[in-house]
Every structure is written in structure tokens, then in C-alpha cells.
Motif scaffolding. Structure first.
Motif, PDB file in Angstrom:
ATOM      1  N   GLY A 238      11.566   6.919  28.839  1.00 17.46           N
ATOM      2  CA  GLY A 238      12.637   7.836  28.476  1.00 17.46           C
ATOM      3  C   GLY A 238      12.096   9.194  28.095  1.00 17.46           C
ATOM      4  N   ASN A 239      12.862   9.921  27.290  1.00 20.19           N
ATOM      5  CA  ASN A 239      12.489  11.279  26.914  1.00 20.19           C
ATOM      6  C   ASN A 239      11.143  11.383  26.199  1.00 20.19           C
ATOM      7  N   TYR A 240      10.769  10.313  25.509  1.00 14.92           N
ATOM      8  CA  TYR A 240       9.576  10.385  24.669  1.00 14.92           C
ATOM      9  C   TYR A 240       8.337   9.776  25.321  1.00 14.92           C
ATOM     10  N   SER A 241       8.370   9.561  26.618  1.00 24.08           N
ATOM     11  CA  SER A 241       7.249   8.925  27.302  1.00 24.08           C
ATOM     12  C   SER A 241       5.950   9.705  27.156  1.00 24.08           C
ATOM     13  N   ASP A 242       6.043  11.031  27.057  1.00 26.75           N
ATOM     14  CA  ASP A 242       4.838  11.854  26.919  1.00 26.75           C
ATOM     15  C   ASP A 242       4.250  11.774  25.515  1.00 26.75           C
ATOM     16  N   LEU A 243       5.038  11.284  24.554  1.00 20.90           N
ATOM     17  CA  LEU A 243       4.595  11.233  23.162  1.00 20.90           C
ATOM     18  C   LEU A 243       4.324   9.818  22.666  1.00 20.90           C
ATOM     19  N   VAL A 244       5.072   8.847  23.194  1.00 23.07           N
ATOM     20  CA  VAL A 244       4.998   7.471  22.689  1.00 23.07           C
ATOM     21  C   VAL A 244       4.043   6.635  23.531  1.00 23.07           C
ATOM     22  N   ASP A 245       3.054   6.048  22.866  1.00 17.82           N
ATOM     23  CA  ASP A 245       2.145   5.123  23.530  1.00 17.82           C
ATOM     24  C   ASP A 245       2.839   3.776  23.711  1.00 17.82           C
ATOM     25  N   TYR A 246       3.411   3.247  22.628  1.00 18.08           N
ATOM     26  CA  TYR A 246       4.235   2.046  22.692  1.00 18.08           C
ATOM     27  C   TYR A 246       5.143   2.000  21.462  1.00 18.08           C
ATOM     28  N   SER A 247       6.217   1.241  21.590  1.00 15.12           N
ATOM     29  CA  SER A 247       7.143   1.056  20.475  1.00 15.12           C
ATOM     30  C   SER A 247       7.821  -0.300  20.638  1.00 15.12           C
TER      31      SER A 247
END
Length: 258
Positions: A238-247
């Protein structure tokens, strides 16, 4: 009555009991008139950021009570607590007593094999209590939520269904509307149930924020009226793919029908 007849009669009774047992883990289940469903859960959330951005962690326990006013209408109340444990949270709260509250109602409808449910709720917590008087001046965050579900019972334990939720804070000048759309399938077996699908969370406020999640749960029937289970979700993109490694979220729960 001979031994073989006794065995056949016993098997028939056991099969009939299993067939008529309620699946208290079903996505649109509501307790019957005067009955109470208790759902106790504990969950852990973790988000790891890329580029050495650190991680966000949260640990929460909740008790949800659903009371059947009629066979098709129920009221729901939930009490939750966000803990501040070292090693399991970012310790951003003022203490370990960070309560939140939810109250609402649900109504079921059925036409043949088609199942439907509508519901609404009110959610609130006190930021001053959570974060301390020195960190915020906000008092009593308030939010309303509406939900609708539609499913089809295939009469063999399988129930594909869809769920749509809209939530928005109130008492604020600039209010956003958060949406969540889940599509999945529920399967009921003799001593177990599983539920899995894809959830799409999005906001239409000019930012067009969106996230995709895989979501699932599995339950074991200790008795017809008692289950223990595990549940969770995992961030797909989603929008945060460039920031989030995993969640992800991982939790355990226990349901009891009284």
C-alpha cells in the motif's frame, strides 16, 4: 434392543447434536434471546520500519460481551486496555492503565441461504489518561462506526462473506472517514473453524491512503459453547510500502457462550 442398535442410535444422537450445534465463531453469529457471548482476547502488534526507522510495538487485552436481546438483535460492549510493558511496547503511555470503551448493537437478517448483518458502535478513550497531562491536552476521543456484512451459507460448513466498515471521529473540526473492506471465507468443521481473507483499508480525504492486509483466524471447540483460538493479520502493501519493512498483529482469544 441389541448392541448394534444401541450403537446406531448413539451415533445418530451424536451426529444430530453436532449438526445442530451453534458456531459461536461464525462471522455473523449472535447469541439467542437472553444468552451472553464472552470474547476475551490478547494481541500484540509490531511494525518494523525500513532505513533504520525503528519499530512500533503495542500490547492490548480486551473483553467483549454480546447480549442477545432477541434471536436476531444483540447489544455489544467492550473494555480494552493498552499496556506499557517494557520489551512489548514503545512505552509511550503514561502507565499500564490505558482503558478504551466501545458500545454498540448488531442485527441479523436471513433470506434462504443468504445471511446479512448491520451494526453500529461508539468508541472512546481519554488521551490525557493514556499519555499524561504533560503530553496532551486532549480529552475523550470519540468515534462512531457502522458495519455491514453479507454472506452465503453453502450448507457444508463453508460461508463466503464480505464485510464493509466506515468509521469517523466526532467532536473534531476536521474529521476524516476511515473505511475497511474485507472479503473472505469461514469454514466450520467438527471441532474447529477457520476464517481467512484479504482486508483493504483506505481513506478518501485527498491523501488516498490505502493498505492491503492478509487476515486469518483459527478456533478449536473445547465444547460446543467454548472455543480457544488464534488470530492475526499481515501487511501486504500500500501507500507505506517504501517505509514499512513488515507489520503484523498476532493474538489469542477465548469465547464462551452462557
Amino acid at each position: 434392543m441389541n448392541y448394534r442398535t444401541i450403537l446406531l442410535a448413539t451415533a445418530t444422537v451424536m451426529f444430530a447434536g453436532a449438526a445442530n450445534a451453534e458456531d459461536i465463531t461464525a462471522p455473523m453469529y449472535l447469541p439467542g434471546t437472553g444468552k451472553v457471548l464472552s470474547d476475551t482476547s490478547v494481541q500484540y502488534d509490531r511494525t518494523k520500519l525500513k532505513h533504520n526507522g525503528g519499530a512500533a510495538e503495542d500490547f492490548r487485552a480486551a473483553e467483549e460481551i454480546t447480549y442477545g436481546v432477541t434471536d436476531d438483535f444483540a447489544v455489544v460492549a467492550e473494555l480494552g486496555n493498552q499496556f506499557d510493558f517494557k520489551g512489548l511496547t514503545n512505552q509511550e503511555y503514561n502507565n499500564d492503565h490505558n482503558f478504551d470503551y466501545k458500545i454498540g448493537a448488531k442485527y441479523n437478517m436471513q433470506n434462504g441461504n443468504w445471511l446479512a448483518q448491520v451494526g453500529g458502535s461508539y468508541y472512546t478513550f481519554n488521551p490525557k489518561s493514556w499519555y499524561g497531562h504533560r503530553n496532551t491536552d486532549s480529552r475523550w476521543y470519540k468515534e462512531v462506526e457502522a458495519n455491514a456484512k453479507l454472506g452465503y451459507s453453502m450448507q457444508d460448513g463453508w460461508t463466503p462473506y464480505t464485510s464493509f466498515t466506515a468509521a469517523s471521529p466526532i467532536d473534531q473540526a476536521d474529521r476524516t472517514m476511515d473505511y475497511s473492506w474485507f472479503n473472505g471465507v469461514h469454514k466450520t468443521g467438527n471441532k474447529y473453524s477457520v476464517d481467512a481473507g484479504i482486508r483493504y483499508d483506505f481513506v478518501l480525504d485527498g491523501t488516498n491512503t490505502n493498505t492491503w492486509w492478509a487476515q486469518a483466524e483459527a478456533n478449536y471447540f473445547v465444547k460446543d459453547n467454548v472455543t480457544v483460538g488464534v488470530f492475526g493479520d499481515y501487511y501486504l502493501g500500500g501507500n507505506y510500502s517504501d517505509l514499512v519493512d513488515y507489520s503484523y498483529t498476532l493474538g489469542v482469544n477465548a469465547k464462551v457462550l452462557f
